[in-house]
Design a protein around this motif. Structure first.
Motif, PDB file in Angstrom:
ATOM      1  N   GLN A 117      49.040 -99.161  -4.361  1.00  0.00           N
ATOM      2  CA  GLN A 117      48.131 -98.039  -4.854  1.00  0.00           C
ATOM      3  C   GLN A 117      46.785 -98.607  -5.117  1.00  0.00           C
ATOM      4  O   GLN A 117      45.907 -98.044  -4.696  1.00  0.00           O
ATOM      5  CB  GLN A 117      48.542 -97.446  -6.045  1.00  0.00           C
ATOM      6  CG  GLN A 117      49.996 -96.566  -5.868  1.00  0.00           C
ATOM      7  CD  GLN A 117      50.205 -95.781  -7.050  1.00  0.00           C
ATOM      8  OE1 GLN A 117      49.966 -94.593  -7.287  1.00  0.00           O
ATOM      9  NE2 GLN A 117      50.991 -96.454  -7.909  1.00  0.00           N
ATOM     10  N   LEU A 122      43.479 -97.402  -3.007  1.00  0.00           N
ATOM     11  CA  LEU A 122      42.341 -96.871  -3.690  1.00  0.00           C
ATOM     12  C   LEU A 122      41.021 -97.646  -3.233  1.00  0.00           C
ATOM     13  O   LEU A 122      39.873 -97.107  -3.625  1.00  0.00           O
ATOM     14  CB  LEU A 122      42.532 -96.852  -5.263  1.00  0.00           C
ATOM     15  CG  LEU A 122      43.522 -95.634  -5.538  1.00  0.00           C
ATOM     16  CD1 LEU A 122      44.153 -96.043  -6.970  1.00  0.00           C
ATOM     17  CD2 LEU A 122      42.759 -94.364  -5.336  1.00  0.00           C
ATOM     18  N   TRP A 165      41.857 -94.226 -13.152  1.00  0.00           N
ATOM     19  CA  TRP A 165      42.774 -93.777 -11.831  1.00  0.00           C
ATOM     20  C   TRP A 165      44.160 -92.972 -12.520  1.00  0.00           C
ATOM     21  O   TRP A 165      44.354 -91.800 -11.906  1.00  0.00           O
ATOM     22  CB  TRP A 165      43.174 -94.837 -11.276  1.00  0.00           C
ATOM     23  CG  TRP A 165      42.225 -95.481 -10.437  1.00  0.00           C
ATOM     24  CD1 TRP A 165      41.003 -95.158  -9.721  1.00  0.00           C
ATOM     25  CD2 TRP A 165      42.007 -96.929  -9.905  1.00  0.00           C
ATOM     26  NE1 TRP A 165      40.369 -95.941  -9.149  1.00  0.00           N
ATOM     27  CE2 TRP A 165      41.088 -97.120  -9.079  1.00  0.00           C
ATOM     28  CE3 TRP A 165      43.038 -98.106 -10.327  1.00  0.00           C
ATOM     29  CZ2 TRP A 165      40.818 -98.493  -8.489  1.00  0.00           C
ATOM     30  CZ3 TRP A 165      42.796 -99.144  -9.622  1.00  0.00           C
ATOM     31  CH2 TRP A 165      41.457 -99.379  -8.910  1.00  0.00           C
ATOM     32  N   SER A 198      42.746 -89.337 -13.637  1.00  0.00           N
ATOM     33  CA  SER A 198      42.460 -88.483 -12.596  1.00  0.00           C
ATOM     34  C   SER A 198      43.665 -88.173 -11.646  1.00  0.00           C
ATOM     35  O   SER A 198      43.559 -87.218 -10.750  1.00  0.00           O
ATOM     36  CB  SER A 198      41.381 -89.230 -11.502  1.00  0.00           C
ATOM     37  OG  SER A 198      41.771 -90.309 -11.038  1.00  0.00           O
ATOM     38  N   GLU A 255      44.879 -90.116  -9.513  1.00  0.00           N
ATOM     39  CA  GLU A 255      44.944 -91.078  -8.153  1.00  0.00           C
ATOM     40  C   GLU A 255      45.969 -92.089  -8.190  1.00  0.00           C
ATOM     41  O   GLU A 255      46.118 -92.516  -7.289  1.00  0.00           O
ATOM     42  CB  GLU A 255      43.552 -91.752  -8.034  1.00  0.00           C
ATOM     43  CG  GLU A 255      42.431 -90.597  -7.961  1.00  0.00           C
ATOM     44  CD  GLU A 255      41.000 -91.282  -7.840  1.00  0.00           C
ATOM     45  OE1 GLU A 255      40.448 -91.635  -6.725  1.00  0.00           O
ATOM     46  OE2 GLU A 255      40.451 -91.638  -8.987  1.00  0.00           O
ATOM     47  N   LEU A 256      46.368 -92.603  -9.385  1.00  0.00           N
ATOM     48  CA  LEU A 256      47.228 -93.674  -9.464  1.00  0.00           C
ATOM     49  C   LEU A 256      48.597 -93.196 -10.120  1.00  0.00           C
ATOM     50  O   LEU A 256      48.516 -92.683 -11.538  1.00  0.00           O
ATOM     51  CB  LEU A 256      46.589 -94.848 -10.278  1.00  0.00           C
ATOM     52  CG  LEU A 256      47.514 -96.049 -10.270  1.00  0.00           C
ATOM     53  CD1 LEU A 256      47.081 -97.287  -9.362  1.00  0.00           C
ATOM     54  CD2 LEU A 256      47.883 -96.605 -11.755  1.00  0.00           C
ATOM     55  N   LYS A 257      49.633 -93.214  -9.623  1.00  0.00           N
ATOM     56  CA  LYS A 257      50.866 -92.855  -9.968  1.00  0.00           C
ATOM     57  C   LYS A 257      51.749 -94.057 -10.661  1.00  0.00           C
ATOM     58  O   LYS A 257      51.606 -95.028 -10.175  1.00  0.00           O
ATOM     59  CB  LYS A 257      51.680 -91.959  -9.164  1.00  0.00           C
ATOM     60  CG  LYS A 257      51.009 -90.747  -8.629  1.00  0.00           C
ATOM     61  CD  LYS A 257      51.810 -90.213  -7.440  1.00  0.00           C
ATOM     62  CE  LYS A 257      51.288 -88.861  -7.066  1.00  0.00           C
ATOM     63  NZ  LYS A 257      49.913 -88.735  -6.567  1.00  0.00           N
TER      64      LYS A 257
END
Length: 339
Positions: free
Chosen positions: A168, A172, A298, A301, A303-305
């Motif tokens: 990830q 990104l 991240w 937001s 954006e990062l799981k």
């Protein structure tokens, strides 16, 4: 001081495993709990981490970290709540990250504890995505592998705690292509559909070399190795000129009892001018502030799981560790201590 329990359970290593560890190599032992001495705090552990590197510490060999002692409590990352304090700067009710896991209550030197904020992230996240595994991924990709925008990246063990973050982070930061390997079709689906990998494959479905070549027809620029063995050999074949590999773990051979042959294609390292470098997270704590700031952003937001696999109850600590070695987890494997 609050009323303390009379005793605490803790996992001891009672025999050195030969090959795969078995439950008989461990014992859950009850020990008395006492008030902390000056400069120390008593922590009720809420979660502790089980990690692949711990298998190496079960062998009586000299390494970058001392082996576990027989008939002593094992250790590792943990988060918990301070229940008694004899140290300035720590109060009952504070939440801390420390290194004395594998037990219900930990008597911790205050200088080895770090306060964490449960309002910023779930406490378990400080053992994974915001902890040692997250920093390992961050440092291994950006500092050790010298990742740059446009690189094609291959990650082995990509559904694990480190690998899932590496893929990830590369995406990104502008990777041209992110490929992952995992040990089940379900994990492959998770990598592509939930984490945004461009391609992924189940290494049990055919030769890694062939599956990687199909997933990355134009080659790869960075390989993040959590597995070793046939994955490293396949990556050397697929790496482009001036490719870089971060060697983080070799879980495929942690339980082997005989020396394992190295990749058969290492001569390619010369012609391709490859760089293969090991990573130990302890060399990169200088990145900690930058890491928490960027990765925290991240996470906030979305954006990062990150995925966590929980084992409930200290009595299941060894089963969780053995499951980790088998690849039962998706993301970080964590033991929640229920008492």
């Amino acid at each position: 001081m609050s009323v303390l329990p009379a005793s605490s359970r803790e996992w001891h290593l009672v025999a050195r495993p030969h090959g795969w560890p078995t439950p008989a190599d461990f014992a859950l032992v009850e020990t008395p709990v006492t008030e902390p001495a000056e400069g120390r705090i008593l922590v009720r552990n809420l979660h502790f981490s089980v990690d692949p590197y711990m298998r190496g510490r079960m062998n009586d060999v000299k390494s970058y970290i001392p082996p576990f002692k027989l008939d002593h409590p094992m250790d590792g990352g943990a988060v918990g709540e301070v229940v008694a304090s004899n140290a300035e700067g720590f109060a009952v009710g504070d939440h801390v990250l420390h290194g004395l896991g594998w037990r219900e209550y930990a008597d911790v030197p205050a200088q080895h504890a770090t306060k964490v904020d449960p309002a910023l992230a779930p406490l378990s996240a400080y053992l994974g995505v915001l902890g040692m595994t997250g920093l390992t991924a961050y440092a291994g990709l950006f500092e050790v592998a010298s990742f740059k925008e446009g690189d094609a990246v291959f990650v082995s063990g990509a559904a694990g705690a480190v690998g899932s973050q590496v893929g990830q982070m590369a995406r990104l930061k502008g990777a041209s292509r992110v490929i992952g390997s995992a040990g089940s079709d379900e994990k492959v689906k998770f990598l592509v559909e939930e984490l945004g990998f461009d391609a992924a494959f189940n290494y049990k479905n055919g030769p890694v070399k062939d599956q990687l070549r199909e997933a990355a027809p134009d080659g790869i620029d960075v390989y993040f190795d959590n597995v070793g063995g046939d994955h490293l050999e396949a990556a050397i074949s697929s790496l482009n000129v001036h490719g870089r590999a971060t060697i983080c773990g070799m879980i495929a051979q942690y339980n082997d009892t005989e020396p394992v042959p190295g990749p058969r294609n290492m001569a390619m390292i010369i012609g391709k001018r490859l760089r293969l470098q090991g990573v130990l997270v302890g060399d990169h704590y200088g990145l900690q502030q930058q890491f928490v700031q960027e990765v925290g952003g991240w996470l906030a937001s979305g954006e990062l799981k990150h995925r966590e696999t929980f084992a409930e109850g200290i009595e299941n600590g060894v089963d969780a560790f053995l499951g980790l070695l088998r690849g039962d987890n998706t993301g970080k494997m964590i033991v929640s201590v229920n008492r």
